[in-house]
Design a protein around this motif. Structure first.
Motif, PDB file in Angstrom:
ATOM      1  N   TRP A 104      12.760  -0.345  -4.340  1.00  0.00           N
ATOM      2  CA  TRP A 104      12.379   1.229  -5.006  1.00  0.00           C
ATOM      3  C   TRP A 104      13.690   1.296  -5.248  1.00  0.00           C
ATOM      4  O   TRP A 104      13.601   2.351  -5.517  1.00  0.00           O
ATOM      5  CB  TRP A 104      12.081   2.181  -3.608  1.00  0.00           C
ATOM      6  CG  TRP A 104      12.493   1.163  -2.420  1.00  0.00           C
ATOM      7  CD1 TRP A 104      12.472   0.891  -1.415  1.00  0.00           C
ATOM      8  CD2 TRP A 104      13.848   1.408  -2.707  1.00  0.00           C
ATOM      9  NE1 TRP A 104      12.851   1.002  -0.030  1.00  0.00           N
ATOM     10  CE2 TRP A 104      13.517   1.228  -0.410  1.00  0.00           C
ATOM     11  CE3 TRP A 104      15.220   2.447  -2.419  1.00  0.00           C
ATOM     12  CZ2 TRP A 104      14.963   1.042   0.356  1.00  0.00           C
ATOM     13  CZ3 TRP A 104      15.974   2.496  -2.053  1.00  0.00           C
ATOM     14  CH2 TRP A 104      16.608   2.032  -0.127  1.00  0.00           C
ATOM     15  N   MET A 105      15.029   0.759  -5.299  1.00  0.00           N
ATOM     16  CA  MET A 105      16.208   1.082  -6.366  1.00  0.00           C
ATOM     17  C   MET A 105      15.854   1.032  -7.471  1.00  0.00           C
ATOM     18  O   MET A 105      15.809  -0.192  -7.885  1.00  0.00           O
ATOM     19  CB  MET A 105      17.029  -0.217  -5.117  1.00  0.00           C
ATOM     20  CG  MET A 105      18.581  -0.158  -5.679  1.00  0.00           C
ATOM     21  SD  MET A 105      19.131   1.540  -5.361  1.00  0.00           S
ATOM     22  CE  MET A 105      19.362   1.832  -3.532  1.00  0.00           C
ATOM     23  N   ILE A 140      15.345   6.143   4.295  1.00  0.00           N
ATOM     24  CA  ILE A 140      15.472   6.611   2.631  1.00  0.00           C
ATOM     25  C   ILE A 140      13.043   5.611   2.492  1.00  0.00           C
ATOM     26  O   ILE A 140      12.615   6.517   2.195  1.00  0.00           O
ATOM     27  CB  ILE A 140      15.847   5.028   1.598  1.00  0.00           C
ATOM     28  CG1 ILE A 140      17.570   5.131   2.121  1.00  0.00           C
ATOM     29  CG2 ILE A 140      16.285   5.468   0.066  1.00  0.00           C
ATOM     30  CD1 ILE A 140      18.408   5.247   1.976  1.00  0.00           C
ATOM     31  N   GLU A 141      12.995   4.395   3.049  1.00  0.00           N
ATOM     32  CA  GLU A 141      11.636   4.368   2.577  1.00  0.00           C
ATOM     33  C   GLU A 141      10.524   5.579   3.023  1.00  0.00           C
ATOM     34  O   GLU A 141       9.728   5.703   2.397  1.00  0.00           O
ATOM     35  CB  GLU A 141      11.806   2.929   3.318  1.00  0.00           C
ATOM     36  CG  GLU A 141      12.664   1.876   3.159  1.00  0.00           C
ATOM     37  CD  GLU A 141      12.152   0.649   2.976  1.00  0.00           C
ATOM     38  OE1 GLU A 141      11.451   0.011   4.257  1.00  0.00           O
ATOM     39  OE2 GLU A 141      12.727  -0.280   1.963  1.00  0.00           O
ATOM     40  N   ALA A 197       0.952  -1.362   0.030  1.00  0.00           N
ATOM     41  CA  ALA A 197      -0.087  -0.353   0.275  1.00  0.00           C
ATOM     42  C   ALA A 197       0.544   1.555   0.298  1.00  0.00           C
ATOM     43  O   ALA A 197       0.395   2.289  -0.436  1.00  0.00           O
ATOM     44  CB  ALA A 197      -0.620   0.168   1.074  1.00  0.00           C
ATOM     45  N   ASP A 198       2.194   1.290   0.658  1.00  0.00           N
ATOM     46  CA  ASP A 198       2.754   2.208   0.428  1.00  0.00           C
ATOM     47  C   ASP A 198       4.066   1.980   0.226  1.00  0.00           C
ATOM     48  O   ASP A 198       4.719   3.589   0.112  1.00  0.00           O
ATOM     49  CB  ASP A 198       2.795   2.530   2.185  1.00  0.00           C
ATOM     50  CG  ASP A 198       3.433   1.391   2.446  1.00  0.00           C
ATOM     51  OD1 ASP A 198       3.693   0.611   1.825  1.00  0.00           O
ATOM     52  OD2 ASP A 198       3.746   1.753   3.689  1.00  0.00           O
ATOM     53  N   LEU A 199       4.817   1.262  -0.944  1.00  0.00           N
ATOM     54  CA  LEU A 199       5.782   1.541  -1.347  1.00  0.00           C
ATOM     55  C   LEU A 199       5.803   1.084  -2.715  1.00  0.00           C
ATOM     56  O   LEU A 199       4.681   0.907  -3.148  1.00  0.00           O
ATOM     57  CB  LEU A 199       6.955  -0.299  -0.992  1.00  0.00           C
ATOM     58  CG  LEU A 199       8.071   0.575   0.783  1.00  0.00           C
ATOM     59  CD1 LEU A 199       8.151  -0.658   1.362  1.00  0.00           C
ATOM     60  CD2 LEU A 199       8.216   1.665   0.144  1.00  0.00           C
ATOM     61  N   ILE A 200       6.678   1.065  -3.538  1.00  0.00           N
ATOM     62  CA  ILE A 200       6.652   0.999  -5.482  1.00  0.00           C
ATOM     63  C   ILE A 200       8.061   1.050  -5.337  1.00  0.00           C
ATOM     64  O   ILE A 200       9.334  -0.597  -4.860  1.00  0.00           O
ATOM     65  CB  ILE A 200       6.847   1.901  -6.080  1.00  0.00           C
ATOM     66  CG1 ILE A 200       9.142   3.177  -5.029  1.00  0.00           C
ATOM     67  CG2 ILE A 200       5.898   3.314  -5.539  1.00  0.00           C
ATOM     68  CD1 ILE A 200       8.051   4.040  -6.597  1.00  0.00           C
ATOM     69  N   PRO A 232      11.089   6.457  -7.002  1.00  0.00           N
ATOM     70  CA  PRO A 232      12.348   5.246  -6.585  1.00  0.00           C
ATOM     71  C   PRO A 232      13.212   6.708  -6.576  1.00  0.00           C
ATOM     72  O   PRO A 232      13.269   7.365  -6.916  1.00  0.00           O
ATOM     73  CB  PRO A 232      12.280   5.009  -8.620  1.00  0.00           C
ATOM     74  CG  PRO A 232      11.753   5.830  -8.865  1.00  0.00           C
ATOM     75  CD  PRO A 232      10.141   7.148  -8.692  1.00  0.00           C
ATOM     76  N   VAL A 233      14.550   5.012  -5.880  1.00  0.00           N
ATOM     77  CA  VAL A 233      15.543   6.211  -5.231  1.00  0.00           C
ATOM     78  C   VAL A 233      16.273   5.393  -6.281  1.00  0.00           C
ATOM     79  O   VAL A 233      17.173   4.452  -7.201  1.00  0.00           O
ATOM     80  CB  VAL A 233      15.700   5.496  -4.560  1.00  0.00           C
ATOM     81  CG1 VAL A 233      16.888   6.222  -3.448  1.00  0.00           C
ATOM     82  CG2 VAL A 233      14.305   5.845  -3.228  1.00  0.00           C
TER      83      VAL A 233
END
Length: 336
Positions: free
Chosen positions: A298-299, A237-238, A20-23, A247-248
């Protein structure tokens, strides 16, 4: 964009929901920070890089600021007296040659500040701040136009400008002006002490971090200690990823081949001349990164500082070339 770039770009920026909260990112850039050479490339330099599994590099031309508290900035994109690899012709030739090897490019202009570093650039009054941003906008727009003309797929709009990034409105104006002349992807390279405080990430395409996080307080920590160091920093970072749903990329990360490499990774080699050398420590730092941060959904990519086209070697130094760290980098790059 040319056909080769369209092919290279497929899937790189596809981002999908994760929980629900990350990519999660479909494909990662596997990069190095390329050092501009004094003379034109001969050909084998990029073949050697490609053999490591790397598929990206950053190119770094410079602008100059004589004092950290004065607004004047000088630059010359066409000055052929500078190192060939930092000139307009050299940047284009390096891009064209690397693209033929399937290697993507990010153009990452830096400011060189006499007696200081970009993170200390700070004006003394509002008038100077406005003049500094006017000058900086001119600087980065020249390189944005160059990136557009050469069809370079990513541009870094600033690097480690920590005291300036507090001025959100000024940065949003700069980014908006860049978007008018450049159609590729945009990133800002925030220092590891800065990225949590940047408020204009949503104006860009990636969150960029100069990832010189200290991983240990001692010399020669083991892999478990180093991974623990990463696990203390990754939640920070998250938190930013959750807030901006972006994304990072680690626009820089690197370690010297010394026993204290994990304590203060940003310290220059010249300040480590009396420190005991250790290829093993440098390699462990690389492995700790790949076993933790690299695995995050997300990296979006990494650029290791740094890679000499001619294989230049000194001790101590950041480059992994010819060292155990290069073997670690190759292992993980080729595995993906």
């Amino acid at each position: 964009m040319s056909s080769v770039l369209v092919i290279l770009g497929l899937g790189l920026w596809a981002i999908f929901p994760l929980q629900a909260d990350l990519i999660t990112v479909a494909e990662k850039w596997k990069g190095v920070c390329w050092v501009g050479s004094r003379s034109p490339l001969l050909g084998p330099e990029l073949e050697a890089l490609k053999a490591t599994g790397a598929d990206a590099l950053s190119q770094t031309p410079f602008g100059w600021q004589s004092e950290k508290n004065t607004p004047e900035i000088s630059w010359d994109t066409h000055n052929q007296n500078k190192w060939w690899g930092e000139s307009s012709d050299g940047i284009k030739a390096t891009f064209d040659s690397s693209a033929r090897h399937g290697i993507m490019n990010m153009l990452k202009p830096h400011l060189w500040v006499r007696g200081s570093w970009p993170g200390e650039i700070e004006m003394k009054n509002e008038e100077d701040w406005q003049l500094w941003f006017k000058n900086y906008e001119g600087f980065i727009l020249d390189y944005a136009r160059m990136a557009e003309a050469h069809q370079i797929p990513m541009l870094c709009v600033g690097t480690e400008l920590e005291m300036t990034s507090e001025r959100e409105a000024d940065w949003r104006k700069v980014i908006a002006e860049v978007r008018k002349v450049y159609s590729g992807k945009l990133i800002y390279a925030a220092n590891f002490t800065e990225f949590e405080h940047v408020k204009f990430w949503d104006a860009l395409d990636y969150i960029g971090i100069q990832a010189y996080f200290p991983l240990s307080t001692k010399n020669n920590p083991d892999l478990s200690d180093l991974k623990s160091g990463w696990n203390k920093n990754l939640p920070k970072i998250e938190k930013v990823v959750r807030k901006y749903q972006m994304p990072v990329m680690f626009t820089e990360i690197g370690y010297c081949n010394t026993v204290d490499a994990a304590k203060e990774p940003w310290v220059w080699p010249n300040e480590r001349r009396e420190t005991e050398l250790s290829e093993e420590m440098q390699a462990l730092c690389y492995e700790a990164f790949f076993e933790t941060a690299w695995k995050k959904s997300w990296m979006a990519g990494v650029f290791f500082w740094k890679w000499y086209p001619e294989g230049k070697h000194r001790d101590p130094d950041f480059t992994p070339q010819g060292k155990m760290a290069e073997q670690v980098m190759q292992k993980y790059f080729l595995a993906d």
